[in-house]
Design a protein around this motif. Structure first.
Motif, PDB file in Angstrom:
ATOM      1  N   GLY A  65       0.808  -1.220   0.000  1.00 45.34           N
ATOM      2  CA  GLY A  65       0.000   0.000   0.000  1.00 45.34           C
ATOM      3  C   GLY A  65       0.839   1.266   0.000  1.00 45.34           C
ATOM      4  N   ARG A  66       1.832   1.303   0.861  1.00 46.79           N
ATOM      5  CA  ARG A  66       2.778   2.427   0.942  1.00 46.79           C
ATOM      6  C   ARG A  66       4.127   1.849   1.348  1.00 46.79           C
ATOM      7  N   GLY A  67       5.165   2.595   1.048  1.00 46.85           N
ATOM      8  CA  GLY A  67       6.484   2.131   1.443  1.00 46.85           C
ATOM      9  C   GLY A  67       7.574   2.777   0.631  1.00 46.85           C
ATOM     10  N   ILE A  68       8.687   2.086   0.527  1.00 43.63           N
ATOM     11  CA  ILE A  68       9.851   2.558  -0.224  1.00 43.63           C
ATOM     12  C   ILE A  68       9.757   1.989  -1.635  1.00 43.63           C
ATOM     13  N   PRO A  69       9.614   2.848  -2.639  1.00 43.56           N
ATOM     14  CA  PRO A  69       9.464   2.364  -4.013  1.00 43.56           C
ATOM     15  C   PRO A  69      10.751   1.751  -4.571  1.00 43.56           C
ATOM     16  N   LEU A  70      10.577   0.933  -5.569  1.00 44.44           N
ATOM     17  CA  LEU A  70      11.691   0.306  -6.274  1.00 44.44           C
ATOM     18  C   LEU A  70      12.688   1.365  -6.743  1.00 44.44           C
ATOM     19  N   PHE A  71      12.188   2.458  -7.282  1.00 42.66           N
ATOM     20  CA  PHE A  71      12.997   3.624  -7.644  1.00 42.66           C
ATOM     21  C   PHE A  71      12.354   4.822  -6.963  1.00 42.66           C
ATOM     22  N   ASP A  72      13.018   5.348  -5.954  1.00 44.77           N
ATOM     23  CA  ASP A  72      12.452   6.401  -5.114  1.00 44.77           C
ATOM     24  C   ASP A  72      13.123   7.726  -5.441  1.00 44.77           C
ATOM     25  N   GLY A  73      12.520   8.470  -6.323  1.00 52.40           N
ATOM     26  CA  GLY A  73      13.085   9.760  -6.708  1.00 52.40           C
ATOM     27  C   GLY A  73      12.959   9.960  -8.190  1.00 52.40           C
ATOM     28  N   LYS A  74      13.571  11.018  -8.641  1.00 52.46           N
ATOM     29  CA  LYS A  74      13.494  11.363 -10.057  1.00 52.46           C
ATOM     30  C   LYS A  74      14.331  10.382 -10.866  1.00 52.46           C
ATOM     31  N   ALA A  75      13.664   9.651 -11.694  1.00 53.15           N
ATOM     32  CA  ALA A  75      14.343   8.698 -12.573  1.00 53.15           C
ATOM     33  C   ALA A  75      13.705   8.821 -13.951  1.00 53.15           C
ATOM     34  N   GLY A  76      14.524   8.976 -14.934  1.00 53.46           N
ATOM     35  CA  GLY A  76      14.004   9.126 -16.285  1.00 53.46           C
ATOM     36  C   GLY A  76      13.510   7.807 -16.849  1.00 53.46           C
ATOM     37  N   ILE A  77      12.830   7.896 -17.957  1.00 51.54           N
ATOM     38  CA  ILE A  77      12.359   6.689 -18.635  1.00 51.54           C
ATOM     39  C   ILE A  77      13.565   5.899 -19.109  1.00 51.54           C
ATOM     40  N   THR A  78      13.605   4.657 -18.712  1.00 52.33           N
ATOM     41  CA  THR A  78      14.697   3.764 -19.088  1.00 52.33           C
ATOM     42  C   THR A  78      14.084   2.447 -19.519  1.00 52.33           C
ATOM     43  N   LYS A  79      14.431   1.974 -20.692  1.00 56.32           N
ATOM     44  CA  LYS A  79      13.843   0.744 -21.206  1.00 56.32           C
ATOM     45  C   LYS A  79      14.773  -0.444 -20.958  1.00 56.32           C
ATOM     46  N   PHE A  80      14.149  -1.513 -20.490  1.00 57.07           N
ATOM     47  CA  PHE A  80      14.821  -2.790 -20.276  1.00 57.07           C
ATOM     48  C   PHE A  80      14.055  -3.845 -21.055  1.00 57.07           C
ATOM     49  N   ARG A  81      14.703  -4.953 -21.346  1.00 56.18           N
ATOM     50  CA  ARG A  81      14.018  -6.070 -21.990  1.00 56.18           C
ATOM     51  C   ARG A  81      14.105  -7.276 -21.064  1.00 56.18           C
ATOM     52  N   ARG A  82      13.006  -8.007 -20.979  1.00 62.74           N
ATOM     53  CA  ARG A  82      12.981  -9.202 -20.136  1.00 62.74           C
ATOM     54  C   ARG A  82      13.789 -10.291 -20.808  1.00 62.74           C
ATOM     55  N   THR A  83      14.705 -10.877 -20.070  1.00 64.82           N
ATOM     56  CA  THR A  83      15.544 -11.935 -20.622  1.00 64.82           C
ATOM     57  C   THR A  83      15.284 -13.283 -19.973  1.00 64.82           C
ATOM     58  N   ASP A  84      14.569 -13.287 -18.844  1.00 65.02           N
ATOM     59  CA  ASP A  84      14.251 -14.554 -18.192  1.00 65.02           C
ATOM     60  C   ASP A  84      13.092 -14.339 -17.239  1.00 65.02           C
ATOM     61  N   ALA A  85      12.324 -15.401 -17.022  1.00 67.25           N
ATOM     62  CA  ALA A  85      11.222 -15.354 -16.067  1.00 67.25           C
ATOM     63  C   ALA A  85      11.060 -16.744 -15.464  1.00 67.25           C
ATOM     64  N   ARG A  86      10.986 -16.776 -14.149  1.00 69.99           N
ATOM     65  CA  ARG A  86      10.748 -18.035 -13.438  1.00 69.99           C
ATOM     66  C   ARG A  86       9.582 -17.826 -12.489  1.00 69.99           C
ATOM     67  N   LEU A  87       8.635 -18.746 -12.545  1.00 67.78           N
ATOM     68  CA  LEU A  87       7.477 -18.688 -11.670  1.00 67.78           C
ATOM     69  C   LEU A  87       7.565 -19.832 -10.682  1.00 67.78           C
ATOM     70  N   PHE A  88       7.300 -19.537  -9.412  1.00 74.81           N
ATOM     71  CA  PHE A  88       7.405 -20.538  -8.365  1.00 74.81           C
ATOM     72  C   PHE A  88       6.038 -20.825  -7.755  1.00 74.81           C
ATOM     73  N   GLU A  89       5.868 -22.032  -7.216  1.00 71.80           N
ATOM     74  CA  GLU A  89       4.617 -22.427  -6.563  1.00 71.80           C
ATOM     75  C   GLU A  89       4.293 -21.515  -5.384  1.00 71.80           C
ATOM     76  N   SER A  90       5.303 -20.925  -4.768  1.00 74.25           N
ATOM     77  CA  SER A  90       5.106 -20.021  -3.632  1.00 74.25           C
ATOM     78  C   SER A  90       4.372 -18.741  -4.033  1.00 74.25           C
ATOM     79  N   GLY A  91       4.277 -18.499  -5.342  1.00 75.75           N
ATOM     80  CA  GLY A  91       3.661 -17.278  -5.845  1.00 75.75           C
ATOM     81  C   GLY A  91       4.669 -16.212  -6.217  1.00 75.75           C
ATOM     82  N   VAL A  92       5.929 -16.446  -5.888  1.00 71.09           N
ATOM     83  CA  VAL A  92       6.983 -15.498  -6.225  1.00 71.09           C
ATOM     84  C   VAL A  92       7.371 -15.673  -7.689  1.00 71.09           C
ATOM     85  N   SER A  93       7.561 -14.549  -8.373  1.00 72.10           N
ATOM     86  CA  SER A  93       8.075 -14.550  -9.747  1.00 72.10           C
ATOM     87  C   SER A  93       9.470 -13.953  -9.718  1.00 72.10           C
TER      88      SER A  93
END
Length: 187
Positions: A152-180
């Motif tokens: 709901g609230r907290g410390i964001p992944l990027f907290d502050g002024k950050a410009g648009i930066t593009k990344f590409r997904r290179t891997d994805a793993r899904l776990f039974e625990s619900g964590v990706s």
């Protein structure tokens, strides 16, 4: 050249910690722990490596860790949390660190650029959100453990002024625990 890799846990709503810096809502049990710890034993605090019998596990990805002050001074934290890595804390106020923890007080971007030029494994940006936002132009990859929880609230992944930066997904793993576990590389 070494990469600066932001490896961090995050909630579904984009927070790396609650407002008080704690992260109790994250999932600490389940199949993701076994899989991720086996691949990234270097990211476990030294005392946890010892408790899990991984104290002799080689550092597979990182030989250096970079932390912001709040990440370093997390409640209940250790003076030298990653003794198996070269440790840096970015802060203008932290004092009294042990000899194996170097404090970077100024020209953080310049110091990180110099670290990237050195030989060795990659550099782990452990947190926090303000430091990640400031270093976004130098971040080469994101390793994100997305937990099935919202803060709901907290410390964001990027907290502050950050410009648009593009990344590409290179891997994805899904776990039974619900964590990706998602890996992104800078475009």
């Amino acid at each position: 050249m070494r990469k600066l890799v932001y490896y961090v846990a995050v909630t579904l709503d984009g927070f790396i910690a609650a407002e008080d810096g704690t992260f109790d809502g994250f999932v600490f049990e389940g199949d993701h722990m076994t899989g991720i710890n086996a691949e990234y034993p270097d990211t476990l605090p030294t005392q946890f490596r010892e408790a899990l019998g991984l104290q002799d596990a080689p550092n597979r990805h990182f030989d250096t860790v970079l932390m912001g002050r709040h990440t370093y001074q997390v409640p209940g934290g250790l003076a030298s949390p990653y003794a198996h890595l070269r440790q840096f804390v970015v802060s203008s106020t932290v004092t009294g660190t042990p000899a194996d923890v170097e404090v970077i007080r100024s020209d953080v971007a310049g110091r990180v650029a110099a670290l990237k030029e050195e030989d060795g494994l990659d550099i782990w940006l452990c947190g926090g959100g303000k430091l990640a936002a400031a270093l976004l132009p130098q971040i080469d990859a994101l390793l994100v453990k997305i937990h099935p929880v919202t803060f709901g609230r907290g410390i964001p992944l990027f907290d502050g002024k950050a410009g648009i930066t593009k990344f590409r997904r290179t891997d994805a793993r899904l776990f039974e625990s619900g964590v990706s576990f998602m890996t992104f590389e800078r475009n």
